[in-house]
Design an enzyme around this catalytic site. Sequence first.
Site, PDB file in Angstrom:
ATOM      1  N   ASP A  45       6.771  11.493  -7.225  1.00 26.38           N
ATOM      2  CA  ASP A  45       5.498  11.573  -6.567  1.00 26.38           C
ATOM      3  C   ASP A  45       4.480  10.489  -7.055  1.00 26.38           C
ATOM      4  O   ASP A  45       4.387  10.149  -8.127  1.00 26.38           O
ATOM      5  CB  ASP A  45       4.915  13.182  -6.769  1.00 26.38           C
ATOM      6  CG  ASP A  45       3.252  13.269  -6.267  1.00 26.38           C
ATOM      7  OD1 ASP A  45       3.325  13.485  -5.222  1.00 26.38           O
ATOM      8  OD2 ASP A  45       2.429  12.912  -7.181  1.00 26.38           O
ATOM      9  N   ILE A  46       3.740   9.932  -6.125  1.00 29.83           N
ATOM     10  CA  ILE A  46       2.819   9.149  -6.337  1.00 29.83           C
ATOM     11  C   ILE A  46       1.648   9.451  -6.413  1.00 29.83           C
ATOM     12  O   ILE A  46       0.934  10.032  -5.450  1.00 29.83           O
ATOM     13  CB  ILE A  46       2.948   7.875  -5.393  1.00 29.83           C
ATOM     14  CG1 ILE A  46       4.412   7.224  -4.846  1.00 29.83           C
ATOM     15  CG2 ILE A  46       1.677   6.638  -5.354  1.00 29.83           C
ATOM     16  CD1 ILE A  46       4.673   6.238  -6.143  1.00 29.83           C
ATOM     17  N   GLU A 173      -4.218 -12.178   6.852  1.00 28.53           N
ATOM     18  CA  GLU A 173      -3.673 -11.201   8.114  1.00 28.53           C
ATOM     19  C   GLU A 173      -4.849 -11.348   9.117  1.00 28.53           C
ATOM     20  O   GLU A 173      -4.437 -11.265  10.491  1.00 28.53           O
ATOM     21  CB  GLU A 173      -3.285 -10.048   7.445  1.00 28.53           C
ATOM     22  CG  GLU A 173      -2.422  -9.166   8.454  1.00 28.53           C
ATOM     23  CD  GLU A 173      -3.361  -8.290   9.369  1.00 28.53           C
ATOM     24  OE1 GLU A 173      -2.907  -7.452  10.108  1.00 28.53           O
ATOM     25  OE2 GLU A 173      -4.607  -8.096   9.329  1.00 28.53           O
ATOM     26  N   ASP A 202      -0.085  -0.840   6.765  1.00 29.57           N
ATOM     27  CA  ASP A 202      -1.535  -1.561   7.102  1.00 29.57           C
ATOM     28  C   ASP A 202      -2.173  -0.109   7.838  1.00 29.57           C
ATOM     29  O   ASP A 202      -1.969   0.035   8.778  1.00 29.57           O
ATOM     30  CB  ASP A 202      -1.189  -2.500   8.308  1.00 29.57           C
ATOM     31  CG  ASP A 202      -2.341  -3.358   8.572  1.00 29.57           C
ATOM     32  OD1 ASP A 202      -3.469  -2.863   8.175  1.00 29.57           O
ATOM     33  OD2 ASP A 202      -2.153  -4.134   9.267  1.00 29.57           O
ATOM     34  N   HIS A 289     -12.662  -2.526  10.873  1.00 30.25           N
ATOM     35  CA  HIS A 289     -13.402  -3.578  10.859  1.00 30.25           C
ATOM     36  C   HIS A 289     -14.913  -3.904  11.013  1.00 30.25           C
ATOM     37  O   HIS A 289     -15.761  -4.645  11.586  1.00 30.25           O
ATOM     38  CB  HIS A 289     -12.905  -4.663  12.359  1.00 30.25           C
ATOM     39  CG  HIS A 289     -11.661  -4.991  12.198  1.00 30.25           C
ATOM     40  ND1 HIS A 289     -11.110  -6.020  13.090  1.00 30.25           N
ATOM     41  CD2 HIS A 289     -10.487  -4.907  11.132  1.00 30.25           C
ATOM     42  CE1 HIS A 289      -9.647  -6.201  12.654  1.00 30.25           C
ATOM     43  NE2 HIS A 289      -9.390  -5.584  11.432  1.00 30.25           N
ATOM     44  N   ASP A 304      -2.282  10.429   0.522  1.00 31.17           N
ATOM     45  CA  ASP A 304      -1.355  11.018  -0.481  1.00 31.17           C
ATOM     46  C   ASP A 304      -0.079  10.983   0.229  1.00 31.17           C
ATOM     47  O   ASP A 304       0.980  10.725  -0.383  1.00 31.17           O
ATOM     48  CB  ASP A 304      -1.931  12.224  -0.710  1.00 31.17           C
ATOM     49  CG  ASP A 304      -0.819  12.783  -1.969  1.00 31.17           C
ATOM     50  OD1 ASP A 304      -0.224  12.179  -2.784  1.00 31.17           O
ATOM     51  OD2 ASP A 304      -1.012  14.141  -2.216  1.00 31.17           O
TER      52      ASP A 304
END
Length: 441
Positions: A45-46, A173, A202, A289, A304
């Site tokens: 799990d991050i 980018e 992204d 943006h 998550d």
Amino acid sequence: MSPARPRSLSVAALAVAALLAAAAPAVQAAPTAGTAPAAPAAAPDIPLADVKAHLTQLQSIATANGGNRAHGRAGYKASVDYVKAKLDAAGYTTALQQFTSGGATGYNLIADWPGGDPGQVLMAGSHLDSVTSGAGINDNGSGSAAVLETALAVSRARLAPDKHLRFAWWGAEELGLVGSKYYVNNLAAAERSKLAGYLNFDMIGSPNPGYFVYDDDPVIEQTFKDYYAGLSIPTEIETEGDGRSDHAPFKNAGVPVGGLFSGADYTKTSAQAQKWGGTAGQAFDRCYHSSCDTTANINDTALDRNSDAIAHAVWTLSAGTTTPPAGTVFSNTADVAVPDNGAAVTSPVSVTGRTGNAPSALKVAVDIKHTYRGDLVVDLLAPDGTAYRLKNSSGSDSADNVIATYTVNASSETANGTWKLQVRDVAAQDTGYIDSWGLTF
């Protein structure tokens, strides 16, 4: 994520040898990775708190540097330094790749985890720059922070994957994929042939999120879909950012690509709100943006889930037999000068140890440096001399270089033998050379 119609910007041709593997002989074979375990280890799990801590740091960097982290600005370099310090401390081999765009120096950060088959490289990346109008915390602090925390999780787990793992954070980018294009264009054909896949992230924490999966490579796509199916979360194919983020240069070079996206300025439909929650009739990210793209512009649940999905993909796809390309890469990295408006030249590759005929989808990775690529006619010559046209000349194609991967139906040819890349310059005033090329069997 870049605007829908990114500008074409020039990039200085600086050396990138430090980013490549140790120099190989002019003609080499990269063996296939060994058989993977039946089931790869489960990804950890991050921790959401750790990902958000990185976002807080990126916000602080922007606040201290004119409110943004854009290319050529102090906030971008400070962002690179922050990520690099974390990776260096975790045991990664890191390198800064410099390029020039719009008169300003830009940076790509590349981090390699020790070990794994160097002939099978799995990459995961995100762009680290923001637009000038804001801090860029969802676009794309979210992807950058999640990729960073996944890389740190690899270190904490002391992961020993079958494939070699490489992580990247791209510069400029927002000006038209400048950093990632520079990386791909300066990667020798032999090195590019070793890329088993590139995963792009992204905008993955949009405040009114959707759950979108790239559909470019079926194996990578299914890996993400399986993860979300396990959470009973429906996904849709990503179309809003198709070709507008850093996976595009890899895809154009023939590398399998995939990734995740939570939406930008497209409007969430009623059907999407019904299955994902959120507000129909509003953009997935109303601060896209804009100056309001701050740490307040993040949906924690989406961030998550997507962070955990990244780790799942990295753990799963770095196992030995999960992703293409299969087979052996035979390549030649010796330079061959192409005479201006002259006779054709060839570069040989000796293929050995194969049985039967060549594949019906033989991959031919080509890297030719030339100041007017429209002058060039490029052929693949089989061992018996049969020519397969890869590229015709064109008087209207004034761009530099031929960097591409072609697919040839060579199933009627015996695999073993000397194959040749043949290049002829059919017009005057421009020069170049074969940098490298390779065949994947």
